[in-house]
Scaffold this motif. Structure first.
Motif, PDB file in Angstrom:
ATOM      1  N   ASP A 144     -24.318 -27.296  -6.354  1.00 30.78           N
ATOM      2  CA  ASP A 144     -24.643 -28.524  -7.078  1.00 30.78           C
ATOM      3  C   ASP A 144     -25.550 -29.447  -6.274  1.00 30.78           C
ATOM      4  N   ASP A 145     -25.454 -29.404  -4.951  1.00 29.50           N
ATOM      5  CA  ASP A 145     -26.348 -30.213  -4.121  1.00 29.50           C
ATOM      6  C   ASP A 145     -26.678 -29.434  -2.853  1.00 29.50           C
ATOM      7  N   ASP A 146     -27.661 -29.939  -2.121  1.00 29.85           N
ATOM      8  CA  ASP A 146     -28.136 -29.221  -0.942  1.00 29.85           C
ATOM      9  C   ASP A 146     -27.046 -29.050   0.107  1.00 29.85           C
ATOM     10  N   ALA A 163     -29.771 -27.171  -3.779  1.00 29.73           N
ATOM     11  CA  ALA A 163     -29.521 -27.498  -5.177  1.00 29.73           C
ATOM     12  C   ALA A 163     -30.441 -26.669  -6.065  1.00 29.73           C
ATOM     13  N   THR A 204     -34.163 -27.405  -5.745  1.00 29.97           N
ATOM     14  CA  THR A 204     -34.660 -27.046  -4.415  1.00 29.97           C
ATOM     15  C   THR A 204     -34.984 -25.564  -4.345  1.00 29.97           C
TER      16      THR A 204
END
Length: 380
Positions: free
Chosen positions: A273-275, A329, A332
């Motif tokens: 969901d995120d880096d 993510a 990205t």
């Protein structure tokens, strides 16, 4: 038009788990990949290590039975361990039951190692070659080449190779094996004595034949000359992928299979969901890669929550693989994959994702499919 995405699955065994669980996870992931719009589902071939993809033909048949529209195949069958007839009959059997969905990827194994060992011996008598530096080309990391000398001389690898062939057996040249496979599929095979042999099942099978390669060497040239689709292994050898693709296109000749070159490029990717979450999931990738590079073979995939960081020397040995893994993510990773697609002019990308927990691997592929814009077959 959305560039197709496909899956390359090593059937990784997680630390604390089993090969049985890994294979069931592979079937589950294939069924989800079909729903999420991936084009192909390929399995690798590895032996005596912490992955469960040691018998690709059997696994391809299981995956074909568990899915409906997804293309399934091997990337790649290592021809140094088998014969052309065995390969054609095995994949012909799957095609007979699930026609038009089977991909047969072909790769060198024993032949490649023998040539590489000869090259290592020759280099010992030559001055050292200047090391190329890591560079960024159009947003894609092209690292300094990895020297496989130590890995090739590993006693474990030597032992593994020795039991994958009958005593005293010697594999034909890769080009000859590929020619024999194509002839058996087409029904034109003749022995050296001129005797016709017809594979049943196998002859006439609607199997798509691919050649895989990691550098601008014989595999890339052969795929081009025969007019076959080519798989370039950025996830294995990121330093030489661009040259491999260029060599394939330079050698390409139109065939009854393809009028123009067709290239798929592989990449390691972990999406969350995120880096930060993705980096945590991928934090033991270096440990896993180091186990391969050190000659011990792939260990069961380590749990990030219970694994200490790599030592500095260990990290240095796998730095090229760490900096070329696509982690982050969805936006990205999709952005970096698109840069790889543009640099190589790939017709398709194949993504391999390894995480300790199966749920995280599922989530990674689902997030990527959604971000890439793959057309879902159904609401999963």
């Amino acid at each position: 038009m959305v560039t197709p995405l496909s899956v390359l699955d090593l059937s990784p065994v997680s630390d604390g788990s089993t090969a049985r669980a890994a294979l069931r996870n592979t079937v589950d992931l294939a069924q989800h990949a079909e729903l999420w719009g991936y084009t192909r589902y390929w399995v690798a071939e590895h032996h005596f290590v912490g992955v469960a993809s040691s018998s690709p033909a059997v696994l391809v048949g299981i995956l074909a039975a568990a899915t409906s529209t997804l293309r399934v195949g091997a990337a790649a069958v290592q021809l140094g361990h088998t014969t052309a007839a065995a390969v054609v009959e095995a994949f012909g059997t799957v095609d007979a039951l699930y026609p038009g969905r089977v991909d047969l990827g072909l790769g060198r194994s024993g032949q490649r190692r023998a040539l590489a060992l000869d090259a290592v011996a020759e280099r010992r008598n030559q001055p050292p070659v200047p090391q190329r530096r890591t560079e960024i080309r159009d947003g894609v990391v092209i690292p300094a080449p990895f020297d496989p000398s130590g890995l090739l001389l590993s006693p474990r690898l030597t032992a593994s190779m020795s039991v994958l062939q009958q005593p005293g057996a010697r594999s034909p040249e890769f080009e000859q094996q590929v020619d024999d496979i194509l002839a058996l599929l087409c029904g034109t095979y003749r022995t050296e004595d001129g005797i016709e042999l017809h594979a049943s099942p196998g002859e006439g099978a609607d199997v798509e034949v691919w050649v895989f390669g990691s550098s601008a060497g014989p595999s890339a040239e052969l795929a081009g000359r025969l007019g076959l689709p080519f798989g370039a292994n950025y996830h294995v050898s990121p330093a030489t992928t661009v040259e491999a693709v260029e060599a394939y296109r330079a050698a390409f000749r139109p065939s009854r299979v393809l009028r123009e070159p067709y290239v798929v490029v592989s990449a390691d990717a972990v999406v969350a969901d995120d880096d930060a979450a993705a980096r945590e999931l991928a934090s033991t990738f270096g440990h896993w890669t180091h186990s391969i590079r050190s000659g011990h073979g792939a260990i069961p995939y380590p749990d990030p929550g219970r694994t200490a960081p790599l030592a500095e020397t260990e990290r240095a040995a796998v730095e090229d693989r760490l900096i070329t893994q696509f982690v982050g993510a969805p936006a990205t990773v999709a952005g970096r994959l698109d840069s790889l697609r543009k640099l190589t002019d790939a017709d398709e990308l194949v993504v391999t994702t390894v995480t300790h927990d199966h749920a995280d691997r599922l989530r990674s592929y689902e997030l990527l499919a959604r971000e890439w814009g793959l057309p879902r077959l159904l609401a999963a």
